[in-house]
Design a protein around this motif. Structure first.
Motif, PDB file in Angstrom:
ATOM      1  N   VAL A   1      32.155  34.488  38.485  1.00 56.79           N
ATOM      2  CA  VAL A   1      30.702  34.656  38.338  1.00 56.79           C
ATOM      3  C   VAL A   1      30.242  34.045  37.019  1.00 56.79           C
ATOM      4  N   THR A   2      30.995  34.288  35.966  1.00 56.43           N
ATOM      5  CA  THR A   2      30.637  33.759  34.651  1.00 56.43           C
ATOM      6  C   THR A   2      30.649  32.235  34.641  1.00 56.43           C
TER       7      THR A   2
ATOM      8  N   VAL B   1      24.070  32.238  42.153  1.00 58.05           N
ATOM      9  CA  VAL B   1      25.447  32.708  42.015  1.00 58.05           C
ATOM     10  C   VAL B   1      25.666  33.939  42.896  1.00 58.05           C
ATOM     11  N   SER B   2      24.771  34.131  43.853  1.00 57.66           N
ATOM     12  CA  SER B   2      24.836  35.338  44.680  1.00 57.66           C
ATOM     13  C   SER B   2      26.136  35.412  45.466  1.00 57.66           C
ATOM     14  N   GLY B   3      26.658  34.276  45.872  1.00 63.20           N
ATOM     15  CA  GLY B   3      27.922  34.277  46.607  1.00 63.20           C
ATOM     16  C   GLY B   3      29.068  34.789  45.753  1.00 63.20           C
ATOM     17  N   ALA B   4      29.156  34.293  44.518  1.00 58.60           N
ATOM     18  CA  ALA B   4      30.218  34.744  43.618  1.00 58.60           C
ATOM     19  C   ALA B   4      30.047  36.214  43.270  1.00 58.60           C
TER      20      ALA B   4
ATOM     21  N   ALA C   1      34.800  26.522  32.268  1.00 55.66           N
ATOM     22  CA  ALA C   1      34.082  27.275  31.234  1.00 55.66           C
ATOM     23  C   ALA C   1      34.987  27.675  30.075  1.00 55.66           C
ATOM     24  N   ARG C   2      36.174  27.119  29.990  1.00 52.14           N
ATOM     25  CA  ARG C   2      37.062  27.436  28.873  1.00 52.14           C
ATOM     26  C   ARG C   2      36.417  27.007  27.564  1.00 52.14           C
TER      27      ARG C   2
ATOM     28  N   LEU D   1      32.824  42.408  31.590  1.00 54.38           N
ATOM     29  CA  LEU D   1      32.815  41.247  30.713  1.00 54.38           C
ATOM     30  C   LEU D   1      31.386  41.077  30.214  1.00 54.38           C
ATOM     31  N   ALA D   2      31.210  40.959  28.891  1.00 54.08           N
ATOM     32  CA  ALA D   2      29.864  40.847  28.335  1.00 54.08           C
ATOM     33  C   ALA D   2      29.892  40.032  27.055  1.00 54.08           C
TER      34      ALA D   2
END
Length: 504
Positions: A490-491, A108-111, A439-440, A456-457
């Motif tokens: 990212v998430t 996910v490095s791009g995001a 991802a909803r 966001l966590a």
């Protein structure tokens, strides 16, 4: 016929044998000529045998001749000391071979490198194995914005307990006609009449408190001794310690944050039914005036106590908030700053501190370490809400905390149940749109946003069934909409990777 026998006198060889020796010698000479080397080797071997045999006999002779004096020499022999046996040190044991590491290929490095995220940091942990799958600056404290409210809730649950209720109490004063209204940090106390709900459903009413006081006063005082004045006491902590200098001044006028005092009504909102509503310049006097009015007195009858009133009489009335567990169910989904500040300050006083903003870092560090085993290195707490840009949480600490939240450990299920759900509830209701709609419903997480930080966590229920605890932070002068969308992206990427998430 008998064969004739040789008759040879002793000491003389037979004539026949003498005549045969030249013949044998000639054969030997002929053999030597034919096999010179073989004869040489045989001769050498014979010499060796003879020499060895002679040495043996010589030794025997010497031993025999020396036996007579050996008895005199034995006493002269000094026995050799017994050698010391040295035990060699044990050989070092080689380190065990580490288990094979799974080869993960989903990046996910791009995001995460999206410029809309400014300075990005974050941590992702597999909740089942505890393995850190992804880390970017995880040990460095960063501004968490309202993600800090998750730690405020945890501190309150540990120090106060899930069933704790904030109280507002009235006592008889030391002089005739005086009552003392004492705030206990209940921001939900409502000025609305019975039958009407503020943003805090089920909140106690100030009219209920006034009715209790009037009834108690009437039972112990005659008609010639009425209530004439109200002292408003908000000294559970220093009332002057009510506003952090790093908070933007317009947070109060825009309606996101009141002055943090132990006595107020409706979170000091001008409109009790609106989550964001302008707040007053003096919550204490405003609450006293509302109470005085409910007693049938003018607002001029209210005096603000300069210090805690200790010279007081019997208790005349008390009302209490909903339990802390219910208030967390309001604080986290709606990111209510007022409730967060009340939980933080009352937790400080209940833990033996003074309720000041300056005490919060120490209170949180000690509580989170003792109750949840979290390393508090890098944690800085300037307030309970996360509005200060000087608050700091290391992403790895928050992600490790979310591992426990996801498991519902140590009473933390109330926090998990209160987290907004991606695209469905709370402050995430309108997020995770477009491509991120994949991802909803799969992310339970606390949001955070101030002018210089977005966060966001929570827990990602990944596509492959893996539960992942995460904490993502973006810092800088950012576009709010772009930063929030970037965090969602990212998430969502992590949601797709699941346990195949690579740290590359």
């Amino acid at each position: 016929m008998t064969e004739p026998t040789d008759s040879v006198e002793p000491g003389h060889e037979s004539p026949e044998r003498e005549t045969q020796q030249p013949t044998r010698l000639a054969g030997v000479v002929a053999s030597v000529r034919r096999h010179p080397r073989a004869l040489l080797y045989s001769g050498l071997a014979l010499v060796f045998v003879l020499l060895g045999t002679g040495a043996v006999f010589a030794g025997a002779a010497v031993g025999a001749s020396g036996s007579a004096s050996s008895a005199t020499r034995v006493a002269d022999v000094v026995p050799s000391p017994t050698p010391t046996v040295t035990t060699p040190p044990p050989r070092p044991t080689p380190d065990p071979v580490p288990p094979a590491t799974a080869l993960r290929t989903c990046s996910v490095s791009g995001a995460a490198a999206n410029r809309a995220l400014g300075t990005f940091s974050g941590t992702v942990i597999n909740t089942a194995t505890g393995e850190v799958l992804f880390d970017r600056g995880g040990t460095t404290g960063v501004a968490p914005a309202s993600v800090l409210k998750t730690l405020t809730a945890a501190t309150g649950l540990s120090v106060l307990g899930a069933d704790y209720r904030f109280s507002t109490t009235v006592y008889q004063g030391s002089a005739p006609g005086i009552v003392v209204l004492v705030g206990g940090g209940d921001a939900t106390l409502s000025a609305l009449p019975p039958g009407q709900e503020s943003v805090y459903r089920g909140a106690p009413k100030i009219s209920t408190l006034a009715d209790q006081v009037k009834a108690a006063w009437a039972s112990s005082h005659g008609a010639d001794d009425p209530i004439t004045s109200v002292i408003a006491d908000a000294n559970l902590w220093n009332p002057a310690d009510a506003w952090d200098p790093t908070w933007p001044a317009n947070e109060r006028t825009l309606g996101f944050q009141p002055l943090v005092t132990a006595l107020m009504v409706d979170g000091d909102r001008a409109n009790p039914a609106a989550q964001n509503s302008p707040r007053s310049t003096d919550p204490i006097v405003h609450a006293g005036a509302v109470f005085a009015e409910a007693l049938g007195l003018p607002s001029s009858a209210v005096t603000k106590a300069g210090s805690a009133v200790t010279d007081r009489g019997a208790q005349l009335g008390q009302v209490q908030s909903q339990p802390l567990s219910a208030l967390i169910g309001k604080m986290l989904p709606d990111s209510d700053n007022t409730l967060a500040e009340m939980v933080a300050r009352v937790s400080s006083t209940a833990s033996g501190s003074d309720g000041s903003a300056a005490s919060l870092t120490g209170v949180y560090q000690a509580t989170l370490a003792k109750a949840y085993g979290l390393s508090a290195t890098g944690l800085v707490v300037k307030d309970g809400s996360g509005e200060s840009n000087q608050d700091a949480i290391p992403p790895t600490m928050e992600a490790n905390f979310m591992v426990q939240v996801g498991a519902g450990a140590k009473g933390l299920k109330v926090i998990y149940d209160s987290l907004p759900v991606s695209g469905q509830t709370g402050t995430l209701k309108t997020r995770f749109t477009g491509a991120n709609a994949a991802a909803r419903g799969a992310v339970n997480a606390k949001t955070g946003s101030i002018a210089t930080a977005y966060a966001l966590a929570g827990i990602i229920h990944a596509k492959d069934g893996t539960a992942l605890a995460f904490a993502f932070f973006a810092e800088g002068r950012l576009s709010g909409a772009s930063a929030m969308a970037g965090l969602d992206t990212v998430t969502t990427a992590v949601f797709g990777c699941g346990n195949n998430l690579s740290n590359n």
